[in-house]
Scaffold this motif. Structure first.
Motif, PDB file in Angstrom:
ATOM      1  N   PRO A  28      29.131  40.441  29.341  1.00  0.00           N
ATOM      2  CA  PRO A  28      29.984  40.024  30.805  1.00  0.00           C
ATOM      3  C   PRO A  28      29.771  41.641  31.340  1.00  0.00           C
ATOM      4  O   PRO A  28      30.710  42.555  30.355  1.00  0.00           O
ATOM      5  N   ASP A  29      29.393  42.288  32.136  1.00  0.00           N
ATOM      6  CA  ASP A  29      29.522  43.484  32.915  1.00  0.00           C
ATOM      7  C   ASP A  29      29.778  43.412  34.377  1.00  0.00           C
ATOM      8  O   ASP A  29      30.964  43.655  35.361  1.00  0.00           O
ATOM      9  N   CYS A  30      28.552  42.786  34.932  1.00  0.00           N
ATOM     10  CA  CYS A  30      28.534  43.197  36.071  1.00  0.00           C
ATOM     11  C   CYS A  30      29.254  41.976  37.271  1.00  0.00           C
ATOM     12  O   CYS A  30      29.473  41.145  36.959  1.00  0.00           O
ATOM     13  N   LEU A  31      30.335  42.566  38.216  1.00  0.00           N
ATOM     14  CA  LEU A  31      31.233  41.656  39.481  1.00  0.00           C
ATOM     15  C   LEU A  31      29.841  41.028  40.730  1.00  0.00           C
ATOM     16  O   LEU A  31      30.458  42.050  41.106  1.00  0.00           O
ATOM     17  N   ALA A  50      41.431  40.008  40.929  1.00  0.00           N
ATOM     18  CA  ALA A  50      41.349  41.263  41.222  1.00  0.00           C
ATOM     19  C   ALA A  50      42.503  40.985  42.622  1.00  0.00           C
ATOM     20  O   ALA A  50      42.290  39.934  42.975  1.00  0.00           O
ATOM     21  N   TYR A  51      44.185  41.316  42.361  1.00  0.00           N
ATOM     22  CA  TYR A  51      45.218  41.369  43.698  1.00  0.00           C
ATOM     23  C   TYR A  51      45.471  42.576  43.888  1.00  0.00           C
ATOM     24  O   TYR A  51      45.896  43.508  42.754  1.00  0.00           O
ATOM     25  N   ASP A  52      45.602  43.000  45.011  1.00  0.00           N
ATOM     26  CA  ASP A  52      45.797  44.332  45.520  1.00  0.00           C
ATOM     27  C   ASP A  52      47.579  43.652  45.515  1.00  0.00           C
ATOM     28  O   ASP A  52      47.852  43.336  46.125  1.00  0.00           O
ATOM     29  N   ILE A  53      48.371  44.748  44.773  1.00  0.00           N
ATOM     30  CA  ILE A  53      49.745  45.250  45.381  1.00  0.00           C
ATOM     31  C   ILE A  53      50.192  46.054  46.507  1.00  0.00           C
ATOM     32  O   ILE A  53      50.229  46.942  46.148  1.00  0.00           O
ATOM     33  N   PRO A  54      50.656  45.202  47.170  1.00  0.00           N
ATOM     34  CA  PRO A  54      50.651  46.711  48.576  1.00  0.00           C
ATOM     35  C   PRO A  54      52.654  46.988  47.995  1.00  0.00           C
ATOM     36  O   PRO A  54      52.951  46.421  46.937  1.00  0.00           O
ATOM     37  N   ALA A  64      49.869  32.093  42.125  1.00  0.00           N
ATOM     38  CA  ALA A  64      49.342  31.157  43.553  1.00  0.00           C
ATOM     39  C   ALA A  64      48.077  30.332  42.375  1.00  0.00           C
ATOM     40  O   ALA A  64      47.943  29.883  41.044  1.00  0.00           O
ATOM     41  N   THR A  65      47.616  29.723  43.897  1.00  0.00           N
ATOM     42  CA  THR A  65      46.740  28.749  43.118  1.00  0.00           C
ATOM     43  C   THR A  65      45.662  28.855  42.994  1.00  0.00           C
ATOM     44  O   THR A  65      44.709  29.359  43.983  1.00  0.00           O
ATOM     45  N   VAL A  66      44.797  29.287  42.003  1.00  0.00           N
ATOM     46  CA  VAL A  66      42.796  29.483  42.567  1.00  0.00           C
ATOM     47  C   VAL A  66      42.523  28.146  42.208  1.00  0.00           C
ATOM     48  O   VAL A  66      42.355  27.101  41.757  1.00  0.00           O
ATOM     49  N   ARG A  67      41.630  27.914  43.071  1.00  0.00           N
ATOM     50  CA  ARG A  67      40.467  26.594  43.164  1.00  0.00           C
ATOM     51  C   ARG A  67      39.120  26.391  43.529  1.00  0.00           C
ATOM     52  O   ARG A  67      38.729  27.455  44.254  1.00  0.00           O
ATOM     53  N   VAL A 390      27.068  46.691  46.958  1.00  0.00           N
ATOM     54  CA  VAL A 390      27.896  47.551  45.845  1.00  0.00           C
ATOM     55  C   VAL A 390      28.557  46.568  44.724  1.00  0.00           C
ATOM     56  O   VAL A 390      29.285  45.939  45.107  1.00  0.00           O
ATOM     57  N   TYR A 391      28.332  46.091  43.626  1.00  0.00           N
ATOM     58  CA  TYR A 391      28.924  45.714  42.687  1.00  0.00           C
ATOM     59  C   TYR A 391      29.884  46.719  41.630  1.00  0.00           C
ATOM     60  O   TYR A 391      29.116  47.154  40.827  1.00  0.00           O
ATOM     61  N   SER A 392      30.813  45.996  41.206  1.00  0.00           N
ATOM     62  CA  SER A 392      32.050  47.361  40.418  1.00  0.00           C
ATOM     63  C   SER A 392      31.201  45.909  38.920  1.00  0.00           C
ATOM     64  O   SER A 392      30.221  45.405  38.856  1.00  0.00           O
ATOM     65  N   SER A 393      32.128  46.430  37.759  1.00  0.00           N
ATOM     66  CA  SER A 393      31.638  46.156  37.007  1.00  0.00           C
ATOM     67  C   SER A 393      32.685  46.194  36.232  1.00  0.00           C
ATOM     68  O   SER A 393      33.952  46.743  35.657  1.00  0.00           O
ATOM     69  N   LEU A 394      33.364  45.573  35.185  1.00  0.00           N
ATOM     70  CA  LEU A 394      34.242  45.628  33.845  1.00  0.00           C
ATOM     71  C   LEU A 394      34.764  46.853  33.302  1.00  0.00           C
ATOM     72  O   LEU A 394      35.654  46.501  32.999  1.00  0.00           O
ATOM     73  N   ARG A 395      33.660  47.280  33.123  1.00  0.00           N
ATOM     74  CA  ARG A 395      33.594  48.414  32.697  1.00  0.00           C
ATOM     75  C   ARG A 395      34.957  49.653  33.896  1.00  0.00           C
ATOM     76  O   ARG A 395      35.580  50.352  33.523  1.00  0.00           O
ATOM     77  N   LEU A 396      34.304  49.677  35.027  1.00  0.00           N
ATOM     78  CA  LEU A 396      34.229  50.373  35.383  1.00  0.00           C
ATOM     79  C   LEU A 396      36.778  49.894  36.257  1.00  0.00           C
ATOM     80  O   LEU A 396      37.187  50.821  36.617  1.00  0.00           O
ATOM     81  N   GLU A 397      36.770  48.645  36.834  1.00  0.00           N
ATOM     82  CA  GLU A 397      37.631  48.445  36.713  1.00  0.00           C
ATOM     83  C   GLU A 397      39.066  48.458  35.846  1.00  0.00           C
ATOM     84  O   GLU A 397      39.704  49.257  35.787  1.00  0.00           O
TER      85      GLU A 397
END
Length: 455
Positions: A28-31, A50-54, A64-67, A390-397
């Motif tokens: 698993p790698d490509c997001l 993933a979520y940004d924190i201001p 939060a709820t993911v649907r 472009v897509y990120s990857s689990l490794r880059l994250e």
């Protein structure tokens, strides 16, 4: 994002004791940032959230709820999942760690359905924006301009060169604005003329090939190009942010020819700063940023620390090596080790990290991400091409999170160095020995945050 699986294609021994080798060779790698995906019956599909924190977010518990909705055999279904996050009263400081992943600006074709993208065309800038936005969002703050002569138009008339820096200037201004880039790397002026132990030859403009330094052609070009480049940098106010590469990975067999070129460049522009991935110690006074491979950094730490004590910068790099138990970016390594790379930065005082593969040797499919027969899967690139993006990857994250960890460790060190050392030493036992247990790592990072909240 849906987590896509990619085939490693190649593994190079010796393997890490922590390496994982599934029978399928898929990891698993490509997001893949798409809204929907068809999943075959009996298959699992990981999803990455993933979520940004201001900066102004109030500390505390958030939920939060993911649907997730879809159809099974034509019948609609919805799955709801509550997720929680704890926000600490800690802010990541402004980045001090230098990060560069070398990109291939000619590889933008793979973001355009294989259609050729002309250098510096309107389409080129459109796609490059996506690339540098990915750099910015993942804390890369240096930009590699290679081949350097792609960016400078050189013309020779009666022994006199003229240089047009239009594309050079536009690129620097573009990546600083769009990518938040803080430093520029000029690509290597020279390359080996043959095998690993051959001399370096100067990269000549307009397809002129490689010429040894003692040839009239090489000296005519360098003697005019280097002063013109430095004067131009000075006029633009970029001398402090520009770092020049001379020749990649000078080793004992090639170091004499490297030294000759580096000395010549320094004579032409004494104040020009040089950075290099190095395999030799014989470069005192010629290299301002020493970047040994991680295992060489380990084996020669006292030397590199002495150079740092005398005012040089000390980084490290990884590529297709080191292998064994050293942290790296290979697909078979635990994700936490990509994060640990920057805990190594902190523990051993290295102020930067370099890798050659941001988007090198992109493929049209995700079937095999290794360069066939030469380097391990995961070494050549850490992002994936898609149409117009472009897509990120689990490794880059994971690497991005490690860079933030570095800054948090530096912040704690400034207030309580003993606790900062205790925390990093519980993860990085030695250059090639780590506690990679993810549950343990999360506990230790939680302690890092709680210690920072006390300050």
């Amino acid at each position: 994002a849906f987590v896509d699986y990619v085939k490693a294609g190649l593994h190079c021994p010796p393997a890490s004791k922590d390496a994982m080798f599934p029978a399928s060779d898929y990891y698993p790698d490509c997001l893949e940032e798409i809204n929907q995906k068809n999943i075959m019956s009996g298959y699992n599909q990981p999803v990455y959230l993933a979520y940004d924190i201001p900066v102004n977010a109030k500390p505390g518990e958030y939920s939060a709820t993911v649907r997730i909705s879809g159809k099974i055999n034509g019948q609609k279904f919805t799955i709801k999942k509550e997720i929680k996050a704890k926000i600490y009263d800690v802010t990541v400081p402004e980045q001090t760690l230098w990060i560069t992943n070398w990109h291939d600006h000619k590889g933008l074709t793979y973001m355009s359905n294989g259609e050729r993208v002309g250098l510096f065309s309107e389409r080129y800038w459109e796609l490059l924006k996506e690339l540098v936005h990915m750099m910015r969002s993942h804390r890369q703050n240096m930009y590699y301009m290679n081949p350097l002569l792609d960016y400078v138009k050189c013309e020779l008339h009666d022994g006199q060169y003229t240089f047009d820096f239009t594309n050079f200037d536009k690129t620097v201004e573009f990546v600083m604005k769009e990518g938040g880039i803080k430093r520029i790397e000029g690509g290597q002026l020279s390359h080996r003329t043959g095998d690993w132990d051959s001399d370096y030859g100067i990269d000549m403009p307009n397809g002129g090939g490689l010429k040894l330094l003692d040839t009239p052609e090489a000296q005519t070009f360098l003697s005019q190009f280097i002063p013109a480049l430095y004067v131009h940098l000075d006029e633009k106010g970029w001398t402090d942010i520009y770092y020049q590469h001379i020749g990649d990975e000078p080793s004992e067999g090639t170091v004499d020819s490297y030294i000759a070129i580096a000395k010549y460049v320094k004579e032409l522009a004494p104040a020009m700063k040089v950075m290099e991935a190095v395999h030799s110690h014989k470069l005192d006074g010629l290299v301002d940023v020493w970047i040994p491979q991680l295992d060489y950094f380990d084996q020669n730490y006292d030397f590199y620390k002495s150079r740092q004590d005398q005012g040089d910068e000390m980084w490290f790099y990884t590529c297709c090596a080191p292998k064994g138990n050293y942290a790296n970016r290979f697909l078979e390594l635990p994700l936490v080790q990509m994060r640990i790379l920057h805990w190594i930065n902190f523990k051993y005082g290295a102020t930067g990290y370099l890798h050659w593969g941001f988007n090198q040797d992109w493929k049209e499919t995700l079937e095999n991400i290794a360069t066939e027969g030469t380097v391990p899967g995961g070494d050549t690139y850490i992002i994936y091409p898609a149409y117009n993006k472009v897509y990120s990857s689990l490794r880059l994250e994971s690497m991005r999170d490690g860079i933030a960890d570095y800054e948090l460790l530096k912040l704690l060190e400034s207030k309580n160095p003993a606790v900062a050392a205790e925390i990093v030493n519980s993860v990085v036992l030695d250059f090639d020995s780590y506690n990679s247990d993810i549950d343990n790592f999360r506990k230790i990072r939680t302690r890092l945050l709680t210690e920072l909240e006390k300050l």
